[in-house]
Write a protein that holds these residues in place. Structure first.
Motif, mmCIF file in Angstrom:
data_model
loop_
_atom_site.group_PDB
_atom_site.id
_atom_site.type_symbol
_atom_site.label_atom_id
_atom_site.label_comp_id
_atom_site.label_asym_id
_atom_site.label_seq_id
_atom_site.Cartn_x
_atom_site.Cartn_y
_atom_site.Cartn_z
ATOM 1 N N ALA A 130 31.026 -3.581 -13.456
ATOM 2 C CA ALA A 130 30.050 -4.512 -13.196
ATOM 3 C C ALA A 130 30.205 -5.597 -11.699
ATOM 4 O O ALA A 130 29.371 -5.802 -11.563
ATOM 5 C CB ALA A 130 30.774 -6.127 -14.219
ATOM 6 N N GLU A 131 31.214 -5.293 -10.724
ATOM 7 C CA GLU A 131 30.975 -5.663 -9.640
ATOM 8 C C GLU A 131 30.968 -4.768 -9.041
ATOM 9 O O GLU A 131 29.870 -5.777 -7.825
ATOM 10 C CB GLU A 131 32.541 -5.123 -9.097
ATOM 11 C CG GLU A 131 33.244 -6.104 -7.917
ATOM 12 C CD GLU A 131 33.311 -7.175 -7.144
ATOM 13 O OE1 GLU A 131 32.676 -7.794 -6.451
ATOM 14 O OE2 GLU A 131 32.812 -8.010 -8.333
ATOM 15 N N GLU A 132 29.989 -3.408 -9.146
ATOM 16 C CA GLU A 132 29.683 -2.918 -8.715
ATOM 17 C C GLU A 132 28.074 -2.785 -8.543
ATOM 18 O O GLU A 132 27.526 -1.964 -7.846
ATOM 19 C CB GLU A 132 29.688 -1.446 -8.791
ATOM 20 C CG GLU A 132 30.910 -0.784 -8.051
ATOM 21 C CD GLU A 132 31.370 0.227 -8.465
ATOM 22 O OE1 GLU A 132 32.423 0.986 -7.612
ATOM 23 O OE2 GLU A 132 31.118 0.919 -9.621
ATOM 24 N N ARG A 147 25.719 -0.536 -0.835
ATOM 25 C CA ARG A 147 24.705 -0.856 -1.678
ATOM 26 C C ARG A 147 24.895 -1.177 -2.872
ATOM 27 O O ARG A 147 26.295 -0.328 -3.597
ATOM 28 C CB ARG A 147 24.038 -0.345 -1.424
ATOM 29 C CG ARG A 147 23.161 -0.576 -0.309
ATOM 30 C CD ARG A 147 21.413 -0.071 0.021
ATOM 31 N NE ARG A 147 21.249 -0.018 1.489
ATOM 32 C CZ ARG A 147 19.602 0.518 1.729
ATOM 33 N NH1 ARG A 147 18.739 1.392 0.718
ATOM 34 N NH2 ARG A 147 18.962 0.299 2.551
ATOM 35 N N LYS A 148 24.391 -1.866 -4.758
ATOM 36 C CA LYS A 148 24.784 -1.663 -5.364
ATOM 37 C C LYS A 148 24.580 -0.535 -5.830
ATOM 38 O O LYS A 148 23.619 0.606 -5.657
ATOM 39 C CB LYS A 148 24.456 -3.136 -6.139
ATOM 40 C CG LYS A 148 24.931 -4.267 -5.471
ATOM 41 C CD LYS A 148 26.058 -3.805 -5.847
ATOM 42 C CE LYS A 148 26.797 -5.692 -5.362
ATOM 43 N NZ LYS A 148 28.450 -5.811 -5.614
ATOM 44 N N ARG A 149 25.244 -0.480 -7.657
ATOM 45 C CA ARG A 149 24.723 1.385 -8.324
ATOM 46 C C ARG A 149 23.431 0.991 -9.015
ATOM 47 O O ARG A 149 23.733 -0.368 -9.152
ATOM 48 C CB ARG A 149 25.628 1.860 -8.658
ATOM 49 C CG ARG A 149 26.978 1.841 -7.999
ATOM 50 C CD ARG A 149 27.976 2.203 -8.683
ATOM 51 N NE ARG A 149 28.071 3.682 -9.114
ATOM 52 C CZ ARG A 149 28.594 4.481 -9.692
ATOM 53 N NH1 ARG A 149 29.875 4.125 -10.227
ATOM 54 N NH2 ARG A 149 28.572 5.864 -10.605
ATOM 55 N N PRO A 150 22.974 1.949 -9.661
ATOM 56 C CA PRO A 150 22.138 2.103 -10.271
ATOM 57 C C PRO A 150 22.670 1.428 -11.856
ATOM 58 O O PRO A 150 23.700 1.915 -12.071
ATOM 59 C CB PRO A 150 21.360 3.051 -10.657
ATOM 60 C CG PRO A 150 22.617 4.040 -9.621
ATOM 61 C CD PRO A 150 23.057 3.510 -9.310
ATOM 62 N N PHE A 151 21.929 0.918 -13.225
ATOM 63 C CA PHE A 151 21.655 0.976 -14.352
ATOM 64 C C PHE A 151 22.022 2.262 -14.705
ATOM 65 O O PHE A 151 20.777 3.127 -14.596
ATOM 66 C CB PHE A 151 21.393 0.012 -14.939
ATOM 67 C CG PHE A 151 21.411 -1.456 -14.678
ATOM 68 C CD1 PHE A 151 23.275 -1.964 -14.603
ATOM 69 C CD2 PHE A 151 20.551 -2.704 -13.724
ATOM 70 C CE1 PHE A 151 23.241 -3.548 -14.520
ATOM 71 C CE2 PHE A 151 20.863 -3.926 -13.444
ATOM 72 C CZ PHE A 151 22.834 -3.908 -13.827
ATOM 73 N N MET A 189 20.433 -5.746 3.722
ATOM 74 C CA MET A 189 20.987 -7.126 4.633
ATOM 75 C C MET A 189 20.392 -8.339 3.463
ATOM 76 O O MET A 189 21.701 -9.712 2.877
ATOM 77 C CB MET A 189 20.729 -7.665 6.229
ATOM 78 C CG MET A 189 21.470 -6.347 7.281
ATOM 79 S SD MET A 189 21.107 -7.185 8.060
ATOM 80 C CE MET A 189 21.872 -8.390 8.642
ATOM 81 N N ALA A 190 20.068 -8.024 2.783
ATOM 82 C CA ALA A 190 19.149 -8.827 2.045
ATOM 83 C C ALA A 190 19.971 -9.040 0.774
ATOM 84 O O ALA A 190 19.433 -10.285 0.434
ATOM 85 C CB ALA A 190 17.695 -9.108 2.241
ATOM 86 N N ALA A 191 19.553 -7.454 0.474
ATOM 87 C CA ALA A 191 20.575 -7.256 -0.646
ATOM 88 C C ALA A 191 22.391 -7.495 -0.683
ATOM 89 O O ALA A 191 22.610 -8.747 -1.813
ATOM 90 C CB ALA A 191 20.661 -6.425 -0.970
ATOM 91 N N GLU A 192 22.618 -7.699 0.668
ATOM 92 C CA GLU A 192 24.053 -8.491 0.706
ATOM 93 C C GLU A 192 24.275 -9.516 0.921
ATOM 94 O O GLU A 192 25.114 -9.450 -0.285
ATOM 95 C CB GLU A 192 24.416 -7.522 1.299
ATOM 96 C CG GLU A 192 25.147 -5.610 1.424
ATOM 97 C CD GLU A 192 25.952 -5.340 0.413
ATOM 98 O OE1 GLU A 192 26.677 -6.213 0.843
ATOM 99 O OE2 GLU A 192 25.480 -4.518 -0.105
ATOM 100 N N GLN A 193 23.206 -10.376 1.153
ATOM 101 C CA GLN A 193 23.239 -11.889 1.440
ATOM 102 C C GLN A 193 23.428 -11.927 -0.673
ATOM 103 O O GLN A 193 23.923 -13.488 -0.433
ATOM 104 C CB GLN A 193 21.845 -12.380 2.343
ATOM 105 C CG GLN A 193 21.697 -14.104 2.259
ATOM 106 C CD GLN A 193 20.928 -14.430 3.134
ATOM 107 O OE1 GLN A 193 21.043 -13.348 3.720
ATOM 108 N NE2 GLN A 193 20.234 -15.856 2.790
ATOM 109 N N GLU A 194 22.265 -11.363 -0.474
ATOM 110 C CA GLU A 194 22.099 -12.038 -2.134
ATOM 111 C C GLU A 194 23.345 -11.686 -2.924
ATOM 112 O O GLU A 194 23.695 -12.587 -3.530
ATOM 113 C CB GLU A 194 20.624 -10.979 -2.975
ATOM 114 C CG GLU A 194 18.870 -11.636 -2.093
ATOM 115 C CD GLU A 194 18.309 -10.754 -3.580
ATOM 116 O OE1 GLU A 194 19.162 -10.230 -3.625
ATOM 117 O OE2 GLU A 194 17.554 -11.316 -2.913
ATOM 118 N N ASP A 195 24.025 -10.678 -2.775
ATOM 119 C CA ASP A 195 25.264 -11.140 -3.679
ATOM 120 C C ASP A 195 26.146 -11.855 -3.129
ATOM 121 O O ASP A 195 27.531 -12.110 -4.253
ATOM 122 C CB ASP A 195 26.165 -9.085 -3.526
ATOM 123 C CG ASP A 195 25.077 -7.940 -3.914
ATOM 124 O OD1 ASP A 195 24.146 -8.320 -4.839
ATOM 125 O OD2 ASP A 195 25.299 -7.143 -3.231
#
Length: 372
Positions: free
Chosen positions: A233-235, A55-59, A324-330
């Motif tokens: 940025a990739e994360e 999953r992506k990291r927070p800001f 899975m939805a988040a990964e699909q958005e990525d």
């Protein structure tokens, strides 16, 4: 493995019961082969990392401050001042509400947030959405839009979000939307179709069209490229705002919450459909909700360690379909790299060749006890 066995056993039980009524379900081996084929097609269409659990990291606060400084100084190359302001409003909205990208765009699969979702208040009194009233408002109520986790808005549609208008508050969505409403006024009749996120270059239309996911990804990438190195940025992606909200709530410590806000409260703000979240929301009044938001805006997601971040992420998103939805958005964001911010929704990628499992002739349907 336990959940897999449970699903298999339940399917076998359903197959046995329905067979007694003349409804024949496929053998579990055929179902498993079909599901594997669907997953292979999905990976072929969206890339071999689309189902990975990463999953992506927070800001962090330093990233948020760098974004605001860049947007306030109008320093993104080739952007108009109006575009800087609109993107500032968009990131503040995502930071405070945890809105998914799909909830802000025309091609997200659900109705996007519009001005009809906003109600301005002066104290406890709702106001008509006129510029004079919006200018003197002290509180904002936002009605949740439908989402991937609640596509018909049955569970969260009537559970409002509350935000105080506090000039100078870090990334205040109420202040950002107040400025946007005053800069781009619209009639009450147009509020239903007037999107919260739009391209100011197309604001001549009344209302302007909502942006696409590719447009939003392109603008966010332009900001991230200027404030962090490519590896960082990739994360991160638009989904990182949901993670940021979750982690900042956990980091918001005070005398009443020495360990930060609870994971159940994180589920409330992430609008995760769970009995505990809905029950807890029922005990939150407008003051409490707005107070938790302000506390989260004063906190820094960077203060949460790795295990705390993982727990917060698990609580802001259901562990399977949301991730899975988040990964699909990525994956969609990566596919839109060459789109150059085109506001037209991209067409779906070509489907991979279908893998057809061997078929057996269906047995003759027998009459069940209710057939006559």
């Amino acid at each position: 493995m336990g959940s897999e066995m449970c699903i298999r056993d339940r399917y076998k039980h359903a197959r046995t019961v329905l067979a007694a009524w003349g409804c024949k379900l496929p053998d579990i081996a055929l179902v498993r082969d079909a599901l594997k084929g669907l997953m292979r097609n999905h990976v072929a269409a969206y890339g071999d990392e689309v189902l990975a659990p990463e999953r992506k990291r927070p800001f962090f606060r330093k990233h948020e401050l760098a974004m605001l400084a860049m947007l306030d100084s109008r320093s993104v190359s080739a952007w108009s001042p109006a575009l800087h302001d609109c993107m500032r409003c968009a990131v503040c909205f995502a930071r405070c509400t945890g809105a998914r990208k799909a909830e802000l765009t025309a091609d997200g699969g659900c109705h996007y947030y519009s001005r009809a979702h906003l109600t301005w208040y002066h104290g406890a009194t709702p106001l008509a959405p006129t510029p004079a009233n919006i200018r003197r408002a002290t509180r904002l109520r936002i009605r949740p839009a439908a989402s991937k986790a609640d596509p018909f808005n049955i569970h969260w549609g009537s559970l409002e979000m509350w935000f105080d208008v506090v000039p100078g508050e870090h990334m205040s969505v109420a202040v950002a939307l107040q400025s946007m409403e005053l800069a781009y006024p619209c009639s009450p009749e147009a509020r239903e179709a007037y999107p919260l996120v739009f391209d100011p270059a197309r604001a001549g239309a009344t209302p302007p069209p909502a942006v696409s996911r590719a447009w939003l990804d392109h603008k966010l990438r332009a900001i991230l490229a200027s404030i962090m190195d490519p590896a960082d940025a990739e994360e991160r992606s638009w989904h990182s705002w949901r993670v940021t909200l979750a982690c900042s709530l956990r980091a918001a410590r005070d005398s009443k919450h020495p360990d930060g806000r609870s994971l159940d409260l994180v589920k409330v703000f992430g609008r995760w459909r769970s009995d505990a979240a809905v029950e807890l929301y029922g005990r939150l009044d407008a003051d409490a909700y707005a107070g938790h938001v302000s506390a989260s805006l004063a906190a820094d997601a960077a203060s949460i360690n790795a295990s705390g971040t993982a727990a917060a992420m698990q609580s802001v998103d259901p562990p399977l379909f949301e991730s899975m939805a988040a990964e699909q958005e990525d994956a969609e964001a990566s596919a839109s790299t060459d789109d150059e911010g085109n506001d037209e929704p991209r067409s779906d990628p070509p489907a991979a060749p279908r893998e057809v499992a061997p078929q057996k002739h269906a047995p003759r349907r027998t009459k069940g006890p209710l057939s006559k």
